[in-house]
Design a protein around this motif. Structure first.
Motif, mmCIF file in Angstrom:
data_model
loop_
_atom_site.group_PDB
_atom_site.id
_atom_site.type_symbol
_atom_site.label_atom_id
_atom_site.label_comp_id
_atom_site.label_asym_id
_atom_site.label_seq_id
_atom_site.Cartn_x
_atom_site.Cartn_y
_atom_site.Cartn_z
ATOM 1 N N UNK A 167 0.650 -1.049 0.070
ATOM 2 C CA UNK A 167 0.070 0.111 0.118
ATOM 3 C C UNK A 167 0.987 1.347 0.080
ATOM 4 N N UNK A 168 2.150 1.248 0.679
ATOM 5 C CA UNK A 168 2.798 2.359 0.869
ATOM 6 C C UNK A 168 3.519 2.565 -0.465
ATOM 7 N N UNK B 250 2.425 1.841 -3.593
ATOM 8 C CA UNK B 250 1.357 2.403 -4.487
ATOM 9 C C UNK B 250 1.338 3.714 -4.136
ATOM 10 N N UNK B 251 1.320 4.210 -2.770
ATOM 11 C CA UNK B 251 0.791 5.674 -2.506
ATOM 12 C C UNK B 251 2.032 6.454 -3.027
ATOM 13 N N UNK B 252 3.246 6.051 -2.946
ATOM 14 C CA UNK B 252 4.330 6.745 -3.116
ATOM 15 C C UNK B 252 4.407 7.021 -4.992
ATOM 16 N N UNK B 253 4.149 5.748 -5.486
ATOM 17 C CA UNK B 253 4.131 6.054 -7.034
ATOM 18 C C UNK B 253 2.654 6.799 -7.628
ATOM 19 N N UNK B 254 1.790 6.817 -6.821
ATOM 20 C CA UNK B 254 0.667 7.796 -7.152
ATOM 21 C C UNK B 254 0.950 9.026 -7.723
ATOM 22 N N UNK C 207 -6.957 2.003 4.954
ATOM 23 C CA UNK C 207 -6.050 2.352 3.830
ATOM 24 C C UNK C 207 -5.300 3.724 4.543
ATOM 25 N N UNK C 208 -6.172 4.596 4.582
ATOM 26 C CA UNK C 208 -5.699 5.987 5.014
ATOM 27 C C UNK C 208 -4.755 5.789 6.363
ATOM 28 N N UNK D 271 2.308 3.666 8.761
ATOM 29 C CA UNK D 271 3.704 3.402 7.917
ATOM 30 C C UNK D 271 4.544 4.622 7.585
ATOM 31 N N UNK D 272 4.023 5.728 7.121
ATOM 32 C CA UNK D 272 4.562 6.703 6.270
ATOM 33 C C UNK D 272 4.529 8.148 7.003
#
Length: 466
Positions: free
Chosen positions: A259-260, A262-266, A297-298, A304-305
């Motif tokens: 999930x992290x 994916x969020x970084x790449x988004x 997810x949030x 995590x981040x």
């Protein structure tokens, strides 16, 4: 068969039914029940039940004496019956599907945590501001500790709420989830390697608590009541803790890491396209209640981040809704009721609470709901483009949106630049929502000079009647 096996079923109607029970708590031997209407209690019937050792009535509270072991079992059965009754009533009223029921349970677990997430997010933002200004270092450290304390133990609260929602003893769910954040897990070695505290985040905590719930229910069925008060919590915590350590933390950690990533790449790769999709589709998700599925997810991204990059992009949908509502306000100048609805719902909309505007204004009119989605897509697209060019913008907490999100923003180049980018996305959403709704949100006036709103009289009438 123990005399208390079906006691909760027999006890419930004598207490006035599920709706008459305000709360039910236990001590070592007694089940304390607060009643909405104490006159509905049938005390002689309760005393006559097999397994009931006594009954004490004090005002609107009654204490059913059951003995050690039995009281926990009866309380759990009673809670399951109450929960089943509430679920049946809710399903009948809302025609709930299994998907909606799952979303409701997700909400019941995570929504109670939002106030603490919001408060800690604001405090963390203040600490970051002080650190950037290099002022009051001692106070900065205190702020950081205050904000980080809850986040370090959020798994415990998730475990507590999970067990409560699924019919287990809440504190046992919290105890099982606490295993995942104990610093000593670094000494535990599994086939996948060394564990780390918090590995798996809220997902691992939720899974550990679910194991505890089912372990507890199995123990209450199998363990004799005389020793249940000792064995049930011991076996529940031990079994759930071992399963969490050796079977749950690593896979949950991998999911959280994915999930992290994916969020970084988004924002880096998706840019304007990702923002356009997220901003454009979020209002329909809110309308259907599906946005609750994003809460874990949030929360995972925040734990995590430190922030969730999804929330600012999704928040632009609310800006499109506000812009559309303002256009409705201008176009229906002859309809005082609709204008009054817009005025009353607009402050909440500016703070990111979109349901009043959705259900009170845009959705009944039809077209303005679609144009509001277009406005949100434009705002999200611009914010996504700015993030692609200048770095991701995240929110350190969930809950607030709209203007209320500004104090919670963080970014690679500091909170001021993050606020500027987010503000640009909101402004674009306001402008696009207003313009598209004003131009295309109503049927054109015909040759007889009808007002644009006249095509939606029936829908508007339902708004006026509220």
């Amino acid at each position: 068969m123990a005399p208390t096996d079906h006691l909760a079923t027999a006890l419930l109607p004598l207490l006035g039914g599920p709706s008459n029970i305000a709360s039910a708590t236990t001590c070592m031997t007694r089940l304390r029940i607060a009643l909405h209407d104490p006159t509905a209690l049938r005390a002689p019937g309760v005393r006559a039940l097999p397994g009931v050792l006594g009954l004490v009535v004090d005002g609107d509270t009654c204490q059913v004496v059951l003995g050690p072991g039995a009281v926990a079992r009866v309380a759990a059965d009673l809670e399951e019956l109450r929960r089943a009754d509430a679920l049946r009533a809710g399903r009948k009223a809302r025609n709930a599907t299994p998907g909606k029921l799952a979303l409701r349970r997700v909400a019941q677990i995570f929504v109670p945590l939002i106030p603490a997430l919001t408060g800690c997010g604001v405090i963390a933002g203040l600490a970051g501001l002080l650190a950037n200004l290099r002022q009051l270092p001692a106070l900065t450290t205190a702020f950081t500790a205050t904000a980080a304390g809850f986040m370090a133990l959020i798994a415990v609260f998730v475990g507590y709420n999970t067990a409560k929602e699924f019919g287990g003893t809440p504190v046992l769910g919290g105890a099982a989830a606490a295993v995942t954040v104990w610093p000593g897990v670094t000494q535990v070695h599994t086939v996948t390697g060394q564990l780390r505290p918090g590995q798996g985040g809220v997902l691992g905590a939720l899974a550990a608590a679910l194991v505890a719930v089912y372990a507890e229910k199995a123990c209450r069925r199998l363990v004799p009541e005389a020793v249940g008060v000792l064995l049930v919590p011991t076996v529940t915590i031990l079994l759930a803790g071992l399963v969490a350590l050796y079977g749950l933390m690593w896979p949950a950690g991998e999911v959280a890491a994915a999930v992290g990533r994916f969020a970084d790449r988004l924002p880096a790769e998706g840019g304007a396209a990702a923002g356009l999709v997220l901003g454009g589709l979020f209002l329909p998700l809110v309308m259907l209640g599906l946005h609750q599925a994003l809460i874990p997810v949030h929360t995972t991204l925040i734990t995590e981040q430190g922030s969730t990059v999804l929330l600012p992009l999704l928040a632009t949908a609310g800006a499109g809704q506000v812009g559309a509502a303002l256009a409705v306000y201008v176009r229906v100048g002859r309809d005082a009721a609709v204008r009054r609805t817009v005025r009353s719902a607009l402050p909440a909309g500016l703070l990111g609470i979109g349901e009043p505007l959705i259900y009170g204004v845009s959705l009944p009119l039809g077209r303005p709901f679609v144009t509001a989605c277009v406005g949100g897509a434009v705002g999200g697209g611009l914010l996504g483009l700015l993030e692609q060019l200048g770095g991701a913008i995240g929110a350190t907490a969930i809950g607030p949106s709209g203007w209320a999100l500004f104090p919670l923003l963080s970014g690679e180049h500091g909170p001021l630049r993050a606020a500027a980018g987010y503000g640009a996305g909101l402004a674009a959403g306001y402008a696009a929502g207003f313009a598209v709704t004003y131009l295309f949100g109503f049927p054109a006036e015909n040759a007889r000079g009808r007002h644009p709103r006249d095509n939606g009289d029936a829908a508007l009438g339902s708004v006026q009647d509220r």
